[in-house]
Design a protein around this motif. Sequence first.
Motif, PDB file in Angstrom:
ATOM      1  N   ASP A  77      41.579  36.841  20.028  1.00  0.00           N
ATOM      2  CA  ASP A  77      41.713  36.513  21.449  1.00  0.00           C
ATOM      3  C   ASP A  77      43.168  36.518  21.911  1.00  0.00           C
ATOM      4  O   ASP A  77      43.463  36.218  23.066  1.00  0.00           O
ATOM      5  N   GLY A  78      44.108  36.841  21.021  1.00  0.00           N
ATOM      6  CA  GLY A  78      45.520  36.921  21.401  1.00  0.00           C
ATOM      7  C   GLY A  78      46.314  35.661  21.084  1.00  0.00           C
ATOM      8  O   GLY A  78      47.547  35.691  21.106  1.00  0.00           O
ATOM      9  N   SER A  79      45.633  34.551  20.772  1.00  0.00           N
ATOM     10  CA  SER A  79      46.373  33.308  20.528  1.00  0.00           C
ATOM     11  C   SER A  79      47.053  33.335  19.154  1.00  0.00           C
ATOM     12  O   SER A  79      46.593  34.012  18.238  1.00  0.00           O
ATOM     13  N   LEU A  80      48.160  32.591  19.058  1.00  0.00           N
ATOM     14  CA  LEU A  80      48.994  32.629  17.851  1.00  0.00           C
ATOM     15  C   LEU A  80      48.739  31.414  16.968  1.00  0.00           C
ATOM     16  O   LEU A  80      48.289  30.368  17.451  1.00  0.00           O
ATOM     17  N   GLN A  81      49.046  31.576  15.671  1.00  0.00           N
ATOM     18  CA  GLN A  81      48.937  30.464  14.735  1.00  0.00           C
ATOM     19  C   GLN A  81      50.199  30.437  13.870  1.00  0.00           C
ATOM     20  O   GLN A  81      50.674  31.483  13.433  1.00  0.00           O
ATOM     21  N   ALA A  82      50.729  29.243  13.661  1.00  0.00           N
ATOM     22  CA  ALA A  82      51.971  29.119  12.899  1.00  0.00           C
ATOM     23  C   ALA A  82      51.713  28.465  11.556  1.00  0.00           C
ATOM     24  O   ALA A  82      50.856  27.593  11.436  1.00  0.00           O
ATOM     25  N   PHE A 285      39.505  25.943  37.014  1.00  0.00           N
ATOM     26  CA  PHE A 285      39.132  27.352  36.793  1.00  0.00           C
ATOM     27  C   PHE A 285      40.396  28.228  36.764  1.00  0.00           C
ATOM     28  O   PHE A 285      40.582  29.067  35.883  1.00  0.00           O
ATOM     29  N   ILE A 286      41.275  28.003  37.757  1.00  0.00           N
ATOM     30  CA  ILE A 286      42.527  28.774  37.831  1.00  0.00           C
ATOM     31  C   ILE A 286      43.369  28.522  36.577  1.00  0.00           C
ATOM     32  O   ILE A 286      43.970  29.438  36.015  1.00  0.00           O
ATOM     33  N   ASN A 287      43.357  27.271  36.119  1.00  0.00           N
ATOM     34  CA  ASN A 287      44.075  26.889  34.905  1.00  0.00           C
ATOM     35  C   ASN A 287      43.594  27.684  33.692  1.00  0.00           C
ATOM     36  O   ASN A 287      44.397  28.170  32.895  1.00  0.00           O
ATOM     37  N   ILE A 288      42.273  27.833  33.559  1.00  0.00           N
ATOM     38  CA  ILE A 288      41.719  28.585  32.415  1.00  0.00           C
ATOM     39  C   ILE A 288      42.146  30.045  32.512  1.00  0.00           C
ATOM     40  O   ILE A 288      42.534  30.671  31.536  1.00  0.00           O
ATOM     41  N   SER A 292      44.332  32.084  29.849  1.00  0.00           N
ATOM     42  CA  SER A 292      43.672  33.210  29.178  1.00  0.00           C
ATOM     43  C   SER A 292      44.325  34.544  29.532  1.00  0.00           C
ATOM     44  O   SER A 292      43.779  35.592  29.187  1.00  0.00           O
ATOM     45  N   LYS A 293      45.482  34.513  30.212  1.00  0.00           N
ATOM     46  CA  LYS A 293      46.004  35.790  30.731  1.00  0.00           C
ATOM     47  C   LYS A 293      46.423  36.772  29.630  1.00  0.00           C
ATOM     48  O   LYS A 293      46.444  37.967  29.864  1.00  0.00           O
ATOM     49  N   GLU A 307      30.653  24.136  30.617  1.00  0.00           N
ATOM     50  CA  GLU A 307      29.533  24.530  29.766  1.00  0.00           C
ATOM     51  C   GLU A 307      29.239  26.023  29.867  1.00  0.00           C
ATOM     52  O   GLU A 307      28.097  26.451  29.959  1.00  0.00           O
ATOM     53  N   ARG A 308      30.301  26.816  29.868  1.00  0.00           N
ATOM     54  CA  ARG A 308      30.167  28.270  29.917  1.00  0.00           C
ATOM     55  C   ARG A 308      31.554  28.885  29.669  1.00  0.00           C
ATOM     56  O   ARG A 308      32.562  28.212  29.884  1.00  0.00           O
ATOM     57  N   PRO A 309      31.579  30.154  29.213  1.00  0.00           N
ATOM     58  CA  PRO A 309      32.863  30.860  29.254  1.00  0.00           C
ATOM     59  C   PRO A 309      33.030  31.453  30.655  1.00  0.00           C
ATOM     60  O   PRO A 309      32.053  31.518  31.407  1.00  0.00           O
ATOM     61  N   ILE A 310      34.237  31.844  31.038  1.00  0.00           N
ATOM     62  CA  ILE A 310      34.373  32.456  32.368  1.00  0.00           C
ATOM     63  C   ILE A 310      34.808  33.925  32.249  1.00  0.00           C
ATOM     64  O   ILE A 310      35.449  34.328  31.285  1.00  0.00           O
ATOM     65  N   TYR A 311      34.427  34.704  33.247  1.00  0.00           N
ATOM     66  CA  TYR A 311      34.669  36.149  33.272  1.00  0.00           C
ATOM     67  C   TYR A 311      36.107  36.402  33.725  1.00  0.00           C
ATOM     68  O   TYR A 311      36.535  35.896  34.769  1.00  0.00           O
ATOM     69  N   LEU A 312      36.864  37.167  32.933  1.00  0.00           N
ATOM     70  CA  LEU A 312      38.303  37.293  33.209  1.00  0.00           C
ATOM     71  C   LEU A 312      38.695  38.602  33.894  1.00  0.00           C
ATOM     72  O   LEU A 312      39.850  38.796  34.239  1.00  0.00           O
ATOM     73  N   ASP A 313      37.733  39.519  34.095  1.00  0.00           N
ATOM     74  CA  ASP A 313      38.082  40.832  34.652  1.00  0.00           C
ATOM     75  C   ASP A 313      38.006  40.888  36.179  1.00  0.00           C
ATOM     76  O   ASP A 313      38.198  41.959  36.769  1.00  0.00           O
ATOM     77  N   GLU A 314      37.732  39.754  36.806  1.00  0.00           N
ATOM     78  CA  GLU A 314      37.546  39.691  38.260  1.00  0.00           C
ATOM     79  C   GLU A 314      38.668  40.400  39.036  1.00  0.00           C
ATOM     80  O   GLU A 314      38.405  41.295  39.848  1.00  0.00           O
ATOM     81  N   GLU A 315      39.935  40.047  38.745  1.00  0.00           N
ATOM     82  CA  GLU A 315      41.053  40.606  39.519  1.00  0.00           C
ATOM     83  C   GLU A 315      41.196  42.110  39.301  1.00  0.00           C
ATOM     84  O   GLU A 315      41.467  42.854  40.230  1.00  0.00           O
ATOM     85  N   ILE A 316      41.008  42.556  38.036  1.00  0.00           N
ATOM     86  CA  ILE A 316      41.164  43.988  37.727  1.00  0.00           C
ATOM     87  C   ILE A 316      40.160  44.796  38.540  1.00  0.00           C
ATOM     88  O   ILE A 316      40.508  45.795  39.160  1.00  0.00           O
TER      89      ILE A 316
END
Length: 339
Positions: A77-82, A285-288, A292-293, A307-316
């Motif tokens: 998902d792009g997130s980092l781990q140290a 919602f905006i925060n998520i 997630s950018k 209680e759901r994931p949100i759809y991130l392609d809206e703006e594209i």
Amino acid sequence: MITDLSLNSRINDVFLLKNKEFKVRRDKKTIDMFFKIADKTGEIEAINWDVSMDKVDELRSIQFAHIQGYITRQKDDGSLQATISSIVKAAPLDLDYTDYLPQSKENLDELMKKLWLKIKSIENSYLRTLLKAFFDDPQFAEKFKRAPAATKVHQPYIGGLLEHTLSVVTICEVICNIYKEIDRDFLITMAILHDIGKVREYAYDKVIEHTDEGKLLGHIALGLEMIDQKIKNIKGFPQDLELMVKHTILSHHGHFEFGSPKLPSILAAIALHYADEMEAKISGFINIKEESKDFKEKWSKWVWWLERPIYLDEEIILKNKIEEIEGDKDDPFNSQGSN
Ligand SMILES: [Fe+2]
Ligand SMILES: [Fe+2]
């Protein structure tokens, strides 16, 4: 800063340690420490493998530490781990806590001026006096200006409560324009006061966290207590108006399971509840979406409070549609528009 780190970056700086968990491996001897390192720009998952037993209590108590290690993994998902090799408690004198507290992007003094304009617009003298009893106190005003709206979910940063409050006020003004039956003075006063208990529910000098009274009582009970004290000192404050003010504080979460001991039973209280919920949900919602950018995925992670994931392609998708229309020279609407 956290946002400057990428895969294989070396870490050698002071960070805030969050969400510490110590897990014992199957061999029942080796302990690994799972936590997050954070500053005002964000946070990253971190692991300190094989912590010696006698260090656990010390590590558990550390809030700020000089950390050494590397970013060793980037998840799908792009997130980092140290992976961390050294954690040394930072000396308090070396710390500038503002580096670790996430801040509003807005100019908070300007927002306070806007809030004062709203307070001055209240014509009912009892309600205006009640508001001034809070905001004329410079200590309260400073605490209110800096308070976060939450520790997670919506506006969890310095100045978040002020942003949230002003947005709820603005939504309530629109509601009053539509529904003339609602008393503007009362609704706007309650929009300003509805979350004042949060100045005591959260601590936000060094890190944003719940206070003991926040955990034990919560901002609804604290807000009620604060308002009760102020009203006692306002001579002649009408008793029935006091009940309506207190009812609106108690019922603003709208449901028993969200911490309201009473459900909204007056018109302004139901309006405030929906304005508050709308503001918190949209801001959350905006925060998520903001968090997630950098995700490569179409869908965010599971969001517990929705209680759901949100759809991130809206703006594209929406941006592509606009470009398609603009690029279409034969579009009669477009050629008319250029005349
Ligand atoms: Fe609230
Ligand atoms: Fe609120």
